[in-house]
Design a protein around this motif. Structure first.
Motif, PDB file in Angstrom:
ATOM      1  N   SER A   1       0.841  -1.206   0.000  1.00 24.10           N
ATOM      2  CA  SER A   1       0.000   0.000   0.000  1.00 24.10           C
ATOM      3  C   SER A   1       0.870   1.247   0.000  1.00 24.10           C
ATOM      4  O   SER A   1       0.614   2.201  -0.733  1.00 24.10           O
ATOM      5  CB  SER A   1      -0.884   0.042   1.249  1.00 24.10           C
ATOM      6  OG  SER A   1      -1.708  -1.084   1.294  1.00 24.10           O
TER       7      SER A   1
ATOM      8  N   ASP B   1      -5.571  -0.586  -4.671  1.00 26.86           N
ATOM      9  CA  ASP B   1      -5.007  -1.142  -3.442  1.00 26.86           C
ATOM     10  C   ASP B   1      -5.963  -2.188  -2.864  1.00 26.86           C
ATOM     11  O   ASP B   1      -6.932  -1.848  -2.203  1.00 26.86           O
ATOM     12  CB  ASP B   1      -4.747  -0.031  -2.416  1.00 26.86           C
ATOM     13  CG  ASP B   1      -3.968  -0.542  -1.212  1.00 26.86           C
ATOM     14  OD1 ASP B   1      -3.557  -1.724  -1.227  1.00 26.86           O
ATOM     15  OD2 ASP B   1      -3.773   0.232  -0.255  1.00 26.86           O
ATOM     16  N   GLU B   2      -5.684  -3.432  -3.128  1.00 30.46           N
ATOM     17  CA  GLU B   2      -6.522  -4.549  -2.673  1.00 30.46           C
ATOM     18  C   GLU B   2      -8.007  -4.262  -2.868  1.00 30.46           C
ATOM     19  O   GLU B   2      -8.788  -4.258  -1.900  1.00 30.46           O
ATOM     20  CB  GLU B   2      -6.237  -4.864  -1.196  1.00 30.46           C
ATOM     21  CG  GLU B   2      -4.754  -5.113  -0.945  1.00 30.46           C
ATOM     22  CD  GLU B   2      -4.510  -5.994   0.262  1.00 30.46           C
ATOM     23  OE1 GLU B   2      -5.317  -6.901   0.505  1.00 30.46           O
ATOM     24  OE2 GLU B   2      -3.493  -5.781   0.939  1.00 30.46           O
TER      25      GLU B   2
HETATM   26 MG   LIG Z   1      -2.177  -2.613   2.273  1.00 32.79          MG
END
Ligand SMILES: [Mg+2]
Ligand SMILES: Nc1ncnc2c1ncn2[C@@H]1O[C@H](COP(=O)(O)OP(=O)(O)OP(=O)(O)O)[C@@H](O)[C@H]1O
Lengths: 230, 242
Positions: B41, B161-162
């Motif tokens: 991240s 991000d995910e």
């Molecule tokens: Mg992360």
């Protein structure tokens, strides 16, 4: 013992109590709340700023105000504002400032410290991801605050802000120390003039009680409605 | 398009990124994976300047992110980002979520931005949700709106991000489908994810991170065929057996 009471004095003085006294009280409460929220929000942004001079100045201001008795601040402003006005305008004598202005300045800058802390808590309650999302679409600091963070913070804090306003509504009665006629001041004057202290102070207490209780019931209702669904 | 050159970042004395270098060419899809806390991240947030870094260089379309003279809001407006927890603005309708950036940041007029917003809502299959509020949408729908919000700015690249890891399993595919379509359209994408099926179908390269380092940066087939590093092999065997 109530047989000695003259309840009629209340009836006779109602127009004076409400059109002079209560009008001033409500106007002061409303304007000081509005001003206090605006300045308080700016102070909160300063306090949360990563730029140290801002957060130190704002933090110092808030702590100073919160450790002062309100009456003392009223005295200060009452005696200082005419001189500040003179200094600002370059006049040769202290500027005469009206009662409403004096009270308004006092309550606004005093309440700003409390509203600052409320707004600060409100801003901090918004997840960091919201700031990131706003910045990620290219918003500037002021756009992020103005369009994304503050509207949510404000909405979450409405109940607390209104509760503070109810406290302010009661505190405005302190203007008696500079002989301003608010609701309590008006009741007081009648009480002295007609020698009806018990009746008038009882009546004043009932009015403060009803207004404050009514307002806090409304706040509680509102609280259930404004919560944002996440 | 995105060049990351020897980037290091510290939180006080804790080093989160250790000399990371990689790049994403125009139209390329690069997957970033690795264990929790490895700095994935942090790395992609450095790309659009959401996180500052202390050493190294990142350029996006030739513009240096770390340069103090760079107008970061302007740069960010050209790079879309999608978050794990959607981060839609809960006090605005879906439509407003899609138009606010266009109006306030790009200076488009209201009508133009509405047209663009509806085009994108069509694309993610949520046309009829325009007037709903994010809180009334499922997670999968919210994430599709979030993708549409990023696309509304006509970005030159997208960072994810995910995007599916906060979703219930049955909603993952509706989001991945949108991302696959985007990749096939030639969007430049940098995607942090553990969805290896997605990686296999659209990725050009896979980056594996561990403890702040880029341990492996390989073509997709090489990565899934036989990763060179032991740590990546171990990681792959763990997540593929789930
Ligand atoms: Mg992360
Ligand atoms: N604000 C912060 N202050 C200190 N340390 C932080 C901060 N943010 C992140 N870290 C640390 O930096 C490291 C990398 O975090 P990061 O969120 O980039 O990892 P990640 O690979 O995205 O993990 P995950 O898969 O859990 O999302 C972690 O060890 C984390 O604890």
């Amino acid at each position: 013992m109530f047989s000695d009471f003259d309840w009629d004095v209340i009836l006779r003085s109602l127009p004076y109590l409400f059109f002079d006294g209560m009008r001033f009280t409500l106007m002061l409460t409303a304007l000081a709340t509005a001003g206090g929220i605006v300045i308080g929000t700016l102070l909160a942004l300063m306090r949360l700023s990563s730029f140290a001079p801002f957060s130190i100045v704002a933090g110092g201001y808030v702590n100073l105000m919160r450790s002062m008795p309100l009456v003392l601040v009223i005295f200060w402003i009452y005696f200082l504002v005419p001189y500040i006005g003179q200094w600002v305008t370059g006049a040769s004598r202290p500027i005469q400032v009206g009662a409403l202005v004096t009270c308004l300045v006092t309550f606004t800058i005093f309440e700003a410290a409390y509203f600052c802390e409320i707004m600060r808590a409100g801003i901090q309650s918004i997840p960091r991801g919201q700031t990131e999302a706003a910045k990620a679409i290219g918003m500037t600091y002021w756009q992020t605050m103005g369009d994304v963070i503050l509207p949510q913070a404000f909405r979450n804090m409405i109940p607390v802000l209104l509760t503070q306003t109810i406290v302010l509504f009661q505190d405005t009665s302190l203007v008696y120390v500079i002989s301003v006629t608010d609701f309590l001041g008006a009741a007081s004057k009648i009480a002295q003039r007609d020698g009806r202290l018990v009746e008038m102070y009882l009546f004043a207490a009932v009015v403060y009680f009803i207004v404050s209780l009514g307002a806090s019931i409304m706040v509680r209702r509102l609280q259930r409605r404004v919560a944002i669904v996440r | 398009m995105i060049e990351i050159d020897n980037v290091s970042k510290w939180y006080l004395d804790f080093q989160v990124l250790k000399g990371c270098s990689t790049n994403v060419a125009k139209g390329e899809v690069v997957i970033v994976c690795g264990p929790s806390g490895s700095g994935k991240s942090t790395l992609i947030k450095c790309v659009n300047g959401l996180e500052p870094f202390q050493k190294g260089n990142i350029t996006v379309d030739g513009i240096s992110v770390g340069d103090v003279k760079t107008n970061l809001p302007k740069l960010r407006a050209r790079v879309g980002m999608v978050f794990q927890h959607f981060e839609l603005f809960p006090h605005m309708s879906v439509l407003q979520n899609l138009t606010i950036g266009q109006i306030k940041v790009l200076g488009r007029d209201e009508e133009e931005s509405r047209v663009r917003a509806f085009k994108l809502l069509d694309r993610v299959g949520l046309h009829e949700f325009a007037d709903k509020f994010p809180g009334n949408l499922s997670g999968g729908q919210q994430q599709r709106v979030a993708i549409a919000r990023a696309l509304a700015m006509d970005p030159i690249a997208m960072l994810f991000d995910e995007p599916t890891s906060a979703l219930d399993p049955e909603m993952i595919n509706e989001v991945l489908d949108v991302m696959v379509a985007l990749a096939k359209d030639g969007m430049t994408m940098m995607v942090v994810t553990h969805e290896m099926g997605f990686a296999r179908s659209v990725a050009n390269r896979v980056i594996f991170m561990d403890r702040g380092e880029i341990v492996e940066d390989a073509k997709k087939d090489d990565f899934f065929g036989k990763p060179r590093s032991e740590r990546a092999q171990l990681f792959l065997s763990k997540i593929l057996h789930h």
